[in-house]
Write a protein that holds these residues in place. Structure first.
Motif, mmCIF file in Angstrom:
data_model
loop_
_atom_site.group_PDB
_atom_site.id
_atom_site.type_symbol
_atom_site.label_atom_id
_atom_site.label_comp_id
_atom_site.label_asym_id
_atom_site.label_seq_id
_atom_site.Cartn_x
_atom_site.Cartn_y
_atom_site.Cartn_z
ATOM 1 N N ALA A 28 0.834 -1.208 0.000
ATOM 2 C CA ALA A 28 0.000 0.000 0.000
ATOM 3 C C ALA A 28 0.865 1.253 0.000
ATOM 4 C CB ALA A 28 -0.938 -0.007 1.206
ATOM 5 N N ALA A 29 1.936 1.238 0.807
ATOM 6 C CA ALA A 29 2.833 2.391 0.855
ATOM 7 C C ALA A 29 3.533 2.588 -0.489
ATOM 8 C CB ALA A 29 3.850 2.219 1.972
ATOM 9 N N ALA A 30 3.963 1.500 -1.112
ATOM 10 C CA ALA A 30 4.633 1.590 -2.408
ATOM 11 C C ALA A 30 3.689 2.141 -3.477
ATOM 12 C CB ALA A 30 5.160 0.214 -2.820
ATOM 13 N N ARG A 31 2.471 1.651 -3.474
ATOM 14 C CA ARG A 31 1.492 2.145 -4.452
ATOM 15 C C ARG A 31 1.224 3.630 -4.253
ATOM 16 N NH1 ARG A 31 -2.179 -1.262 -7.079
ATOM 17 N NH2 ARG A 31 -3.837 0.221 -6.536
ATOM 18 N N ALA A 32 1.065 4.034 -3.001
ATOM 19 C CA ALA A 32 0.794 5.450 -2.710
ATOM 20 C C ALA A 32 1.950 6.344 -3.123
ATOM 21 C CB ALA A 32 0.498 5.621 -1.216
ATOM 22 N N ALA A 33 3.172 5.804 -3.026
ATOM 23 C CA ALA A 33 4.352 6.595 -3.366
ATOM 24 C C ALA A 33 4.722 6.495 -4.844
ATOM 25 C CB ALA A 33 5.529 6.137 -2.509
ATOM 26 N N GLY A 34 3.996 5.679 -5.586
ATOM 27 C CA GLY A 34 4.287 5.523 -7.002
ATOM 28 C C GLY A 34 5.499 4.671 -7.305
ATOM 29 N N VAL A 35 5.862 3.788 -6.363
ATOM 30 C CA VAL A 35 6.987 2.872 -6.582
ATOM 31 C C VAL A 35 6.436 1.617 -7.243
ATOM 32 C CG1 VAL A 35 8.893 1.620 -5.528
ATOM 33 C CG2 VAL A 35 8.102 3.774 -4.509
#
Length: 307
Positions: free
Chosen positions: A98-105
């Motif tokens: 979820a954090a990666a998706r939110a950060a665009g990674v």
């Protein structure tokens, strides 16, 4: 490439950082406050203080990264201390996705384990659930499933060091576990130990190789070795001759049922079950697919046990 690493202070993470730095990458580690000294090359990395349970810290770790590597895995859980398979091996992956998706990674590498499945032990089920979550995430993923990993522990927990301490160094004969009533197959179950540097090389290679995307690699060493052979090799590496005796697993299971809730007891019921299932790769071609040659398991490679 800037690489966010969750679980970078452990055995595998420490070796992986060496390989990432050698390849010109910049590791960024989520580090529990007070554990900064565990990062051997901290001056060459970016350290983000915080824990997996702190979403702000997780967001800060992955923000601006080109890829995320999730390494956290535990062999035993201690719920009273907040150490659970579900929290660290599944939910932690979900939160990091979820954090990666939110950060665009977009790039995500996951360390799973050989033999995971949806109907196995809690360890196996949560690792499998993490894999499924990653595959459904929309991120560009690669999953690695190592067998038991060996190599210089650098003061951390490692397969052969633990066996040397708990079994080879013990004053009693080494147990050759077997299931059932008859001991003909005592200690015959097989493992395929894989060297830590081979695992680290596979992760590092995958960061720059599009052909590894949407791929799962089972990482096993080049030999299928019995439990008895592995114990014999460890004993030889430390200059010992170790007596070995058949050990019916029902007795060990009974003891584990009473004591595996305590950290001092050396093995859990789930670990016993997974040992007896063996830990070898049904199709041992992953290193060939990666263009790598795995390291053999032998006395020469176990010199670190003498330190």
């Amino acid at each position: 490439m800037k690489v966010a690493i969750i679980g970078g202070t452990g055995f595998i993470g420490t070796h992986l950082i060496d390989h990432l730095l050698a390849a010109g990458h910049v590791p960024r580690l989520l580090v529990r406050p007070g554990s900064e000294s565990k990062v051997e090359r901290g001056a060459e990395c970016e350290l983000v203080p915080g824990t997996l349970a702190e979403r702000a810290a997780l967001d800060a770790c992955v923000r601006g990264a080109d890829a995320v590597i999730y390494l956290i895995g535990i062999l035993r859980e201690f719920p009273a201390r907040g150490i659970t398979f579900e929290g660290l091996q599944h939910q932690g992956v979900v939160d990091t996705i979820a954090a990666a998706r939110a950060a665009g990674v977009g790039r995500f590498l996951l360390m799973s384990a050989n033999g995971v499945r949806p109907d196995g032990t809690t360890y196996q089920r949560t690792k499998f659930a993490a894999e499924e979550a990653l595959k459904a995430s929309g991120l560009t993923w690669t999953i690695f499933r190592p067998s038991v990993v060996f190599g210089d522990p650098r003061g951390r927990m490692e397969f052969c060091s633990q066996l040397n301490k708990d079994i080879i160094g013990a004053p009693i004969p080494a147990p050759l576990f077997y299931d059932g009533l008859l001991p003909q197959q005592a200690g015959a179950f097989e493992l395929a130990p894989v060297h830590i540097d081979d695992v680290a090389r596979a992760f590092t290679l995958a960061l720059g190789e599009p052909r590894t995307e949407s791929q799962t690699y089972s990482l096993c060493g080049p030999q299928r070795l019995s439990w008895k052979a592995i114990l014999g090799t460890i004993a030889a590496a430390v200059g010992k001759q170790k007596a070995m005796v058949p050990a019916p697993v029902f007795a060990v299971r009974a003891m584990a049922g009473l004591f595996d809730r305590y950290p001092w007891f050396p093995i859990s019921r789930d670990q016993i079950q997974m040992l007896l299932e063996s830990n070898v790769c049904s199709e041992n071609d992953s290193f060939a697919r990666l263009g790598l040659t795995p390291t053999p398991f032998n006395v020469d490679q176990l010199g670190y046990l003498k330190d």
